[in-house]
Design an enzyme around this catalytic site. Structure first.
Site: not given
Ligand code: GLA
Length: 718
Positions: A358, A434, A469, A471, A517, A539
């Site tokens: 990232d 996030r 990913d 999230n 992910c 993680d």
């Protein structure tokens, strides 16, 4: 093998049988699911079935409660949770499904737009018809002669002209006779995903579910049902898991002295689907696994099945790239000066691929901005990706890149141009997680756009690896593009959008290796594994915590599906200090790599890294193809130990860890498993040669180690 005659149906897998029978009244009765029986046993099973549910008077209340059935209906005498609910235009939704016909097809069904089993031997399709509406339900059973996994799904068809609203559309029902069962679930949270938990099944409905839009960190889409006395190594159990990555439900319902009803599929909370005349609705596939060799046997069957029939055949048995990922080394704070030393060191140590995580795109200097802007941040990386890729090439490394395709930050060019592309409901303040929002993947134009921008990056740069990913969870479940009566379709349509993008990208770039992910392991399921051959497990990379996560994840996913990296100490998630060797040994049980600043390692650590990489190259075939035996459970003991044995039993790899230094617990024996009893094996590290029989029956004395000390032994037939 499938034996069918329109009256009885017998499915024979490697070690299991599954039998059904059509009653005089037209109901499809479940007869048996368990260890192998023969066709001649069917008459006697029909008698047992008749004793259980003596006479089905279809107009009698509660007529069905004791009958074992294959797909439940609603508001018509079956009071177990319905498997599906069909609401007609006038609001009525009572249903009663009865047998209509069957057919046997070669192979496995080709499910379009959803991950599915790629091959099977034969498929039985049984059609049930609703007495009160135009709905027909096709029950699919795919059998593989050499496997203990049975594939189930249902296709719901509207055979009439008027639209019908599906209020619930589970994939399967399976029933087991009254008994003392326990349930195994894989539960947890961020950083502690898929920790196994076993508990008795109580009366009522036990429900494992996610309403988060992904399979979630909290509850994996797997349910184990253990018969009385079942342990890791012996006894009978069943595994149920979905090839699905969205909101799901798996339920176990038990009513005193009644059968155990197992069902599941797309989560019905908030779900509905308009089915117009002539349309059909395809449910996700469920894998039902039988084991007569305990939980361990179930896991080995599932591993083989996922490897042989679900994961991308182009990659499943290919040695995975050993990567170094810069996330924990730099987080967002990097530039070429910080990355080059990591890349240079990786080249010297024998690492295959550098993965830039990232922060490489848009104005991504923190998690407040940039998501959605998939073009390089040239303020950070002055020479663009090219200079980084050139540096990798100079060091003999390939290059990998992180994306989070489903997401957008409000501070991004994409959001400024298309604020309506983020999931939202006008007038409702969006829930941020996030600092990001989720793109509306129910919309084809949004998926097309993301396909275009991600493809451009992949086309213009030499990229061999993508980390995809995801999230955050989905909130404000709503799309302005869907009419009011179709909003219940949102969650399923969202995940279909994700599958569409995954299918298009993996097909357009077959030479790019994709890793999944989701904030660690928040979307670790067989659906994702169909597209992404491995998934970032968690993680939490701590050398002890990971043993529990790997133990639990391996219950229903092969080792090769788990990305496992060595990270620094104190560990960023737990602050714990564990030896470098232990972190390497624990990570060597999956798709191996590093997640630290290699240039800051001590000389000793560098030497250890070289040795770990060498060792991994030797064991990677075992990790990809071997049979797993879990020997010591870190949730129950002061030790963790698992071993992998090659299919021909010529080689094995044993990894263990002593958790804490407790006085006097040294005199413990470790009994190996899965070896050829009559062969002699040499354990290189211990300089021991002994027969498989001795290593399994007399065992080995555990090494004397202090806190978090570990071992890794290579066994070879001599
Ligand atoms: C998630 C992943 C991490 C890392 C970060 C980047 O948390 O699990 O491995 O990629 O996102 O933001």
């Amino acid at each position: 093998m499938i034996k069918a005659n329109g009256k009885t149906f017998l499915l024979q897998g490697k070690n299991y049988s599954y039998a059904m029978h059509v009653l005089e009244s037209g109901f499809l009765q479940h007869l048996y699911y368990g260890g192998k029986i023969t066709e001649t046993d069917l008459d006697y099973l029909i008698e047992i079935g008749d004793t259980n549910a003596p006479h089905i008077d279809m107009n009698m209340d509660m007529a069905f409660d004791r009958m074992l059935s294959e797909y439940g209906f609603y508001a018509r005498g079956d009071y177990r949770e319905a498997t599906a609910v069909f609401e007609r235009k006038d609001g009525a939704s009572m249903s009663r499904l009865r047998y209509q016909s069957y057919r046997v097809e070669k192979g496995a069904p080709n499910v379009k737009g959803m991950p599915h089993v790629r091959q099977g031997d034969e498929t039985l399709v049984i059609t049930l018809k609703d007495d009160f509406s135009d709905i027909a339900v096709d029950l699919y059973y795919t059998v593989c002669d050499d496997s203990d996994v049975l594939v189930r799904s249902a296709v719901i068809r509207n055979t009439g002209c008027e639209a019908i609203m599906l209020k619930k559309a589970f994939s399967f029902r399976a029933q087991l006779p009254n008994g003392n069962y326990r349930m195994m679930r894989l539960a947890g949270t961020w950083g502690q995903e898929r920790i196994p938990e076993i508990a008795p099944i109580a009366h009522g409905i036990t429900r494992l579910q996610s309403i988060q839009g992904c399979t979630s960190h909290n509850t994996n889409c797997f349910m184990g049902i253990l018969k009385e006395g079942c342990t890791e190594d012996s006894g009978e159990c069943f595994g149920i898991q979905l090839i699905y990555s969205g909101s799901f439900a798996l339920t176990a319902e038990w009513c005193k002295n009644g059968p155990l009803t197992l069902q599941g599929g797309i989560c019905d909370t908030g779900f509905s689907w308009e089915l117009n005349g002539g349309e059909e609705f395809v449910t996700p596939q469920a894998l039902l696994t039988y084991s007569g060799e305990g939980i361990g046997g179930m896991s080995r069957s599932i591993h083989d099945f996922l490897r042989e029939r679900v994961i991308n055949p182009a990659y499943v048995y290919k040695r995975r790239p050993i990567v170094v990922n810069n996330w924990e080394a730099t987080y967002f704070d990097f530039n070429e000066e910080k990355l080059f030393p990591i890349i240079d060191e990786a080249g010297k140590l024998g690492i295959d691929t550098f993965v830039l995580d990232d922060g490489w795109f848009g104005k991504r200097d923190s998690d407040w901005s940039g998501l959605g802007d998939w073009f390089v941040n040239e303020k950070k990386l002055k020479g663009g990706l090219k200079t980084i890729i050139d540096r990798c090439k100079k060091n003999g490394l390939k290059f990998g890149l992180w994306f989070e395709p489903e997401m957008v930050n409000e501070d991004s060019d994409l959001f400024r141009a298309h604020p309506d592309w983020a999931i939202h409901k006008d007038g409702v303040e969006p829930c941020r997680s996030r600092q990001q929002l989720v793109l509306d993947f129910t919309r084809k134009d949004v998926v097309d756009y993301i396909f275009g921008v991600v493809s451009k990056v992949l086309k213009e740069n030499e990229i061999s690896y993508v980390k995809w990913d995801m999230n955050r969870n989905i909130t404000e479940v709503y799309s302005a593009q869907l009419p009011a009566h179709r909003q219940g379709e949102f969650m399923h349509r969202y995940i279909l959008g994700v599958y569409d993008l995954a299918e298009r990208l993996t097909s357009a770039f077959p030479n790019v290796f994709f890793e999944g992910c989701a904030g660690g392991g928040g979307r670790f399921d067989a659906g994702m594994l169909y597209y992404f051959s491995q998934i970032w497990t968690s993680d939490d990379t701590d050398g002890f915590e990971r043993t529990k996560i790997e133990w639990g994840t391996s219950v229903c996913y092969p080792l090769s599906a788990m990305s496992c990296h060595v990270s620094v100490c104190p560990n960023h998630q737990t602050q714990r200090i564990t030896p470098f060797e232990t972190r390497g040994n624990v990570a060597s049980l999956g798709a191996f790599g590093y997640e630290l600043d290699l240039s800051k390692m001590t000389e000793e650590e560098k030497e250890l890294t070289k040795a770990q990489i060498e060792s991994y190259k030797r064991t990677s075939e075992l990790i990809l193809k071997g049979d797993l035996y879990r020997l010591m459970n870190p949730l129950e003991k002061n030790y963790f130990c698992v071993m992998v044995v090659s299919k021909d039993k010529s080689e094995a790899y044993v990894v263990g860890e002593r958790i804490l230094g407790i006085p006097c617990d040294y005199n413990q024996y470790l009994y190996l498993c899965g070896l050829d009893e009559n062969a002699l094996y040499k354990i290189e590290e211990l300089n021991i040669t002994a027969s498989g029989k001795a290593l399994q029956n007399a065992g080995l004395l555990l090494p004397k180690l202090s806190d978090f000390g570990s071992w890794a032994w290579h066994l070879k037939k001599v």
